[in-house]
Design an enzyme around this catalytic site. Structure first.
Site, PDB file in Angstrom:
ATOM      1  N   TYR A   1      -6.303   6.839   3.835  1.00 26.88           N
ATOM      2  CA  TYR A   1      -6.292   5.817   2.727  1.00 26.88           C
ATOM      3  C   TYR A   1      -5.641   4.569   3.279  1.00 26.88           C
ATOM      4  CZ  TYR A   1      -5.686   2.602  -0.734  1.00 26.88           C
ATOM      5  OH  TYR A   1      -5.165   1.189  -1.413  1.00 26.88           O
TER       6      TYR A   1
ATOM      7  N   ASP B   1      -9.603   5.632  -2.550  1.00 27.53           N
ATOM      8  CA  ASP B   1      -8.513   6.329  -3.116  1.00 27.53           C
ATOM      9  C   ASP B   1      -9.199   6.687  -4.548  1.00 27.53           C
ATOM     10  OD1 ASP B   1      -9.393   3.971  -4.544  1.00 27.53           O
ATOM     11  OD2 ASP B   1      -7.395   3.510  -5.391  1.00 27.53           O
TER      12      ASP B   1
ATOM     13  N   GLU C   1       0.771  -1.368  -0.138  1.00 30.90           N
ATOM     14  CA  GLU C   1       0.032  -0.055  -0.053  1.00 30.90           C
ATOM     15  C   GLU C   1       0.889   1.139  -0.076  1.00 30.90           C
ATOM     16  OE1 GLU C   1      -2.882   0.121  -0.663  1.00 30.90           O
ATOM     17  OE2 GLU C   1      -3.675  -1.747  -0.463  1.00 30.90           O
TER      18      GLU C   1
END
Length: 353
Positions: free
Chosen positions: A130, A148, A47
């Site tokens: 996020y 996102d 991520e």
DNA sequence: TAGGCGTGGTG
DNA sequence: TCACCAAGCCT
């Protein structure tokens, strides 16, 4: 948001999207097999790498990092420069500095175990709204709402959100939260992103293949490509500078390290002038060593907020030349933490011209 | 809070 | 060529 002509559309349901995901999910290096809960370390690492970065670009870096740093302890124990070297070329280098800082916190203060809630994750370096939601949902199956750029596009189209980004973010977040299911929230988050990446694309979305095409207000109006609405963007200025490729007869190259924070923070570069708003003259400005510097050409690079044109000069030196203050001679340039712009300088300096 | 912060792919 | 943009965060 809903005009009379679209008011009849039924709400999009998570089960339709999850069914689509079960057939069409992308196979990605960091994803667990269907039905398995993913390893938090891998989810977190992926991520961070995927922040503002394409899947294709992140893939090789993810695999290389996993090999060199197989767990959070290996990453925490490594010197920062090792991390920066492995990150070189991927961009947004504050991510690498925060990645290392986060690994240190998790290893030393959490016993190497990533926390499982959004709030705890949010407190860690480099983890924002996020990423906290994504790790909580994907690695811990928490019903977090993941928003996102993909989700913003999908939601803004589904509900024909007229408000412009970034002002529309709070509204989009609320709408996304209404879609997030209690069951399989991690799969739902990844399904939303897969949908945005493969079907609900910025241009020419493949609406005929979309599991929600009968629920989409933008499509009902034939306006899917015009969402999300966005504020006009400012243009990017160009800056100019000189870069100096100093090479010893044994092949060593003169390098220095940039300041720890800011643009290319902590990364390695060749010596150069300051970057000015206007074009510099043809004569080498502020060279690191006196010499007969030869012009080799121009290295052009585009950063997120400005373009850069570097005039590259080259000179050779004897092996006993002492490095100037703050610089060193490197015999292994390929292994140094050189950002993309410096690789372009190298290419120009080594060109025949 | 809006701007700083990389790079590569795409149409 | 060029504008856009890709699983954002920090200050």
């Amino acid at each position: 948001m809903s005009s009379p002509s679209t008011a009849a559309l039924s709400e999009p349901g998570s089960s339709d999207l999850l069914a689509w995901y079960d057939c069409h999910r992308r196979r990605l290096p960091w994803r667990a097999l269907p039905g398995e809960i993913a390893d938090p370390y891998r989810v977190w690492l992926s991520e961070i790498m995927l922040q503002q970065t394409t899947v294709a670009a992140a893939g090789p870096y993810f695999l290389a990092f996993l090999q060199r740093f197989p767990d959070v302890f290996a990453l925490a124990d490594a010197p920062l420069d090792d991390v920066l070297r492995r990150w070189a070329g991927l961009g947004y280098y504050a991510r690498a500095r925060n990645l290392h800082a986060c690994a240190v916190v998790v290893a030393r203060e959490h016993g190497g175990v990533f926390p499982g809630t959004e709030a705890e994750l949010l407190a860690l370096p480099g983890i924002g709204p996020y990423t906290a939601a994504a790790v909580a949902a994907i690695a811990f199956d928490e019903p977090a709402t993941v928003v996102d750029g993909n989700v913003e596009r999908v939601v803004s189209r589904l509900f024909a959100v007229e408000e412009e980004l970034p002002r529309a973010r709070p509204r989009i977040r609320k709408l996304a939260a209404t879609l997030t299911p209690a069951r399989r929230p991690g799969d739902f988050a990844q399904a939303m992103m897969d949908l945005g990446a493969t079907i609900c694309t910025p241009r020419r979305p493949a609406c005929s293949l979309c599991p929600w095409n009968e629920n989409c207000e933008a499509r009902a109006e034939g306006l899917q490509e015009s969402f999300p609405r966005k504020a006009a963007k400012v243009d990017r200025p160009t800056r100019f500078g000189h870069a100096f490729w100093a090479e010893r007869t044994d092949g060593a190259v003169l390098l220095r390290r940039r300041a720890a924070t800011g643009l290319l923070g902590g990364m390695v570069e060749v010596p150069g002038s300051a970057w000015a708003e206007t074009s510099l003259g043809g004569l080498p400005e502020n060279p690191p060593l006196p010499s007969n510097w030869q012009p080799m050409g121009t290295a052009r690079h585009v950063f997120s907020h400005f373009a850069l044109e570097l005039s590259v000069f080259r000179a050779t030196f004897t092996n006993d030349t002492p490095p100037p203050e703050g610089c060193w001679w490197s015999l292994e340039v390929e292994k140094e933490a050189l950002p993309g712009v410096m690789r372009k300088v190298e290419k120009v300096a080594r060109s025949a011209g």
